[in-house]
Write a protein that holds these residues in place. Structure first.
Motif, PDB file in Angstrom:
ATOM      1  N   GLY A 145       0.803  -1.214   0.000  1.00  0.00           N
ATOM      2  CA  GLY A 145       0.000   0.000   0.000  1.00  0.00           C
ATOM      3  C   GLY A 145       0.837   1.264   0.000  1.00  0.00           C
ATOM      4  O   GLY A 145       0.339   2.348  -0.302  1.00  0.00           O
ATOM      5  N   ASP A 146       2.110   1.136   0.328  1.00  0.00           N
ATOM      6  CA  ASP A 146       3.053   2.255   0.291  1.00  0.00           C
ATOM      7  C   ASP A 146       3.896   2.244  -0.976  1.00  0.00           C
ATOM      8  O   ASP A 146       4.642   3.184  -1.225  1.00  0.00           O
ATOM      9  N   GLY A 147       3.802   1.151  -1.729  1.00  0.00           N
ATOM     10  CA  GLY A 147       4.630   1.005  -2.911  1.00  0.00           C
ATOM     11  C   GLY A 147       5.788   0.052  -2.728  1.00  0.00           C
ATOM     12  O   GLY A 147       6.608  -0.111  -3.645  1.00  0.00           O
ATOM     13  N   TYR A 148       5.887  -0.609  -1.568  1.00  0.00           N
ATOM     14  CA  TYR A 148       6.902  -1.647  -1.399  1.00  0.00           C
ATOM     15  C   TYR A 148       6.368  -2.901  -2.086  1.00  0.00           C
ATOM     16  O   TYR A 148       5.339  -3.434  -1.681  1.00  0.00           O
ATOM     17  N   PRO A 149       7.034  -3.415  -3.097  1.00  0.00           N
ATOM     18  CA  PRO A 149       6.411  -4.395  -3.987  1.00  0.00           C
ATOM     19  C   PRO A 149       6.052  -5.716  -3.316  1.00  0.00           C
ATOM     20  O   PRO A 149       6.845  -6.296  -2.569  1.00  0.00           O
ATOM     21  N   ARG A 150       4.863  -6.196  -3.608  1.00  0.00           N
ATOM     22  CA  ARG A 150       4.453  -7.525  -3.149  1.00  0.00           C
ATOM     23  C   ARG A 150       5.327  -8.611  -3.762  1.00  0.00           C
ATOM     24  O   ARG A 150       5.466  -9.706  -3.210  1.00  0.00           O
ATOM     25  N   ALA A 151       5.944  -8.287  -4.909  1.00  0.00           N
ATOM     26  CA  ALA A 151       6.847  -9.235  -5.558  1.00  0.00           C
ATOM     27  C   ALA A 151       8.071  -9.551  -4.701  1.00  0.00           C
ATOM     28  O   ALA A 151       8.795 -10.517  -4.977  1.00  0.00           O
ATOM     29  N   LEU A 152       8.309  -8.770  -3.643  1.00  0.00           N
ATOM     30  CA  LEU A 152       9.424  -9.052  -2.739  1.00  0.00           C
ATOM     31  C   LEU A 152       9.065 -10.057  -1.652  1.00  0.00           C
ATOM     32  O   LEU A 152       9.880 -10.338  -0.774  1.00  0.00           O
ATOM     33  N   ARG A 162      15.543  -8.085  -7.387  1.00  0.00           N
ATOM     34  CA  ARG A 162      14.842  -9.106  -6.604  1.00  0.00           C
ATOM     35  C   ARG A 162      13.343  -9.115  -6.878  1.00  0.00           C
ATOM     36  O   ARG A 162      12.695 -10.160  -6.806  1.00  0.00           O
ATOM     37  N   ALA A 163      12.799  -7.945  -7.198  1.00  0.00           N
ATOM     38  CA  ALA A 163      11.362  -7.838  -7.472  1.00  0.00           C
ATOM     39  C   ALA A 163      11.026  -8.172  -8.916  1.00  0.00           C
ATOM     40  O   ALA A 163       9.848  -8.191  -9.287  1.00  0.00           O
ATOM     41  N   GLY A 164      12.049  -8.400  -9.739  1.00  0.00           N
ATOM     42  CA  GLY A 164      11.811  -8.723 -11.136  1.00  0.00           C
ATOM     43  C   GLY A 164      11.331  -7.537 -11.949  1.00  0.00           C
ATOM     44  O   GLY A 164      10.523  -7.690 -12.875  1.00  0.00           O
ATOM     45  N   THR A 165      11.826  -6.336 -11.617  1.00  0.00           N
ATOM     46  CA  THR A 165      11.386  -5.135 -12.322  1.00  0.00           C
ATOM     47  C   THR A 165      12.578  -4.210 -12.523  1.00  0.00           C
ATOM     48  O   THR A 165      13.737  -4.630 -12.461  1.00  0.00           O
ATOM     49  N   ILE A 166      12.314  -2.927 -12.770  1.00  0.00           N
ATOM     50  CA  ILE A 166      13.369  -1.944 -13.016  1.00  0.00           C
ATOM     51  C   ILE A 166      13.385  -0.927 -11.877  1.00  0.00           C
ATOM     52  O   ILE A 166      12.364  -0.707 -11.225  1.00  0.00           O
TER      53      ILE A 166
END
Length: 390
Positions: free
Chosen positions: A286-293, A351-355
């Motif tokens: 909800g703050d922008g810390y990725p769920r992908a982590l 680690r999140a698989g993004t940029i």
């Protein structure tokens, strides 16, 4: 660490002196004026405070994505020239002119819309022509730009300040596409020379172009993520020395012992094979810390690295500290440095698989920003405050 009662334990810390360092090194590297890109809430760093600081450093131009960002800067007292880089929406054109915002004109039809609005206001519009050299996003194709450029040069109500394109693959120093785009762009600019008109500012280089392709620097460069001390891509080469300006920190708010085989968080996706100690951190997707982590991220606590375990929740996530100790209110670093150890935005993105762009711009307004360093004249921009626009 003691946190005032009015301050959320999770916060973003922006080092304005690092921004100064980065701008200075970019300037030395390119030797031409700089357009500091502050779109998307200054890449998560805070639109107005960052723009105020860059203005104090004498940055020649600012770049934003939308007219709303430009208006917010004007209302905050920014007087530096501002180019809106995004495609324009007809009913908004008058706002550009009224607020002294420079306009990206990306087609002959858009040029006519701008001319009509400027004539109605009795005030010239300042424009930059967008040439598409291979991005296929907005802009007139370079191979069919002649009539477009002729109309802009002949315009009564438009002042042609710039002409530009955007590099699609400059983050990779080995990509052949950048040379192709440069050639197409320069060919389009030749139409202006043939007309005998003054050449407007030619700008092409983004962060990747600044790092890898000096031939693209031309008359102005447009650093985005590099200005904030982050490399745009794992393939990028650090030909300019920069310092990360943003840290994301929080504090431990809960500690417990979790028995072996007891799952942690939603979906019961992770459990320890032995009894372990788990702490809770008050920040989530909800703050922008990725769920992908989820079960992939890591944090620093007491200068040690620990894994995020279980699924990241909307407002919290859990960290396994094994048999180590941690106390409520201990500092937790998610991005940044702690006693010589560092977690970079680039590493979080991997680690999140993004940029890293997505990591930084995803940090939203729920997280207060704290500004350190900078000029005493910017005192109102320092301290802990949410961004003015995001």
């Amino acid at each position: 660490m003691t946190t005032p009662a009015s301050q959320r334990p999770t916060r973003i810390v922006v080092d304005l002196d690092h921004l100064t360092f980065n701008l200075s090194n970019i300037r030395s590297h390119v030797g031409v004026p700089v357009m500091g890109i502050v779109k998307a809430n200054a890449y998560g760093h805070g639109l107005v405070p960052v723009a105020l600081h860059l203005q104090a450093q004498g940055v020649e131009q600012l770049g934003v994505a939308f007219v709303e960002e430009g208006v917010a800067l004007r209302q905050a007292g920014i007087t530096t020239p501002i180019l809106v880089l995004g495609g324009i929406f007809g009913p908004q054109v008058a706002q550009f002119i009224v607020h002294d915002l420079e306009i990206t004109v990306s087609s002959l039809d858009k040029l006519r819309q701008v001319e009509a609005a400027a004539q109605a206001l009795g005030r010239k519009a300042v424009i930059h022509l967008k040439i598409d050299t291979g991005m296929e996003r907005i802009g007139v194709h370079s191979y069919s730009a002649k009539s477009f450029i002729e109309a802009a040069v002949a315009s009564t109500w438009c002042e042609l300040k710039g002409i530009y394109s955007h590099l699609a693959c400059a983050d990779d120093p080995n990509s052949p596409m950048t040379a192709e785009q440069l050639e197409r762009f320069l060919e389009a600019c030749e139409h202006i020379s043939r007309l005998g008109a003054p050449m407007p500012l030619r700008h092409l280089a983004n962060s990747g172009g600044i790092l890898h392709f000096p031939q693209t620097h031309l008359d102005m460069v447009r650093p985005g993520i590099l200005l904030y001390g982050v490399l745009p891509d794992p393939a990028s080469q650090p030909t300019v020395t920069v310092k990360p300006a943003l840290s994301l920190v929080s504090q431990v708010v809960y500690f417990k012992v979790v028995k072996a085989n007891n799952p942690v968080s939603y979906g019961a996706t992770w459990a320890s094979a032995t009894d372990t100690r788990v702490v809770t951190i008050p920040i989530g997707y909800g703050d922008g810390y990725p769920r992908a982590l989820s079960s992939r991220g890591e944090v620093l606590i007491r200068s040690q690295r620990y894994p995020v375990v279980g699924r990241v929740c909307m407002d919290q996530f859990m960290v396994d500290i094994g048999l180590d100790s941690a106390w409520n209110e201990d500092e937790v670093v998610l991005i940044g440095e702690q006693e010589g150890q560092r977690i970079s935005a680039e590493a979080v993105a991997e680690r999140a698989g993004t940029i890293p762009y997505e990591i930084l711009t995803g940090l939203n307004d729920r997280i207060p920003r704290e500004y350190r360093g900078g000029s005493p004249a910017l005192a109102p921009a320092r301290g802990t405050t949410p961004p003015a626009w995001g």
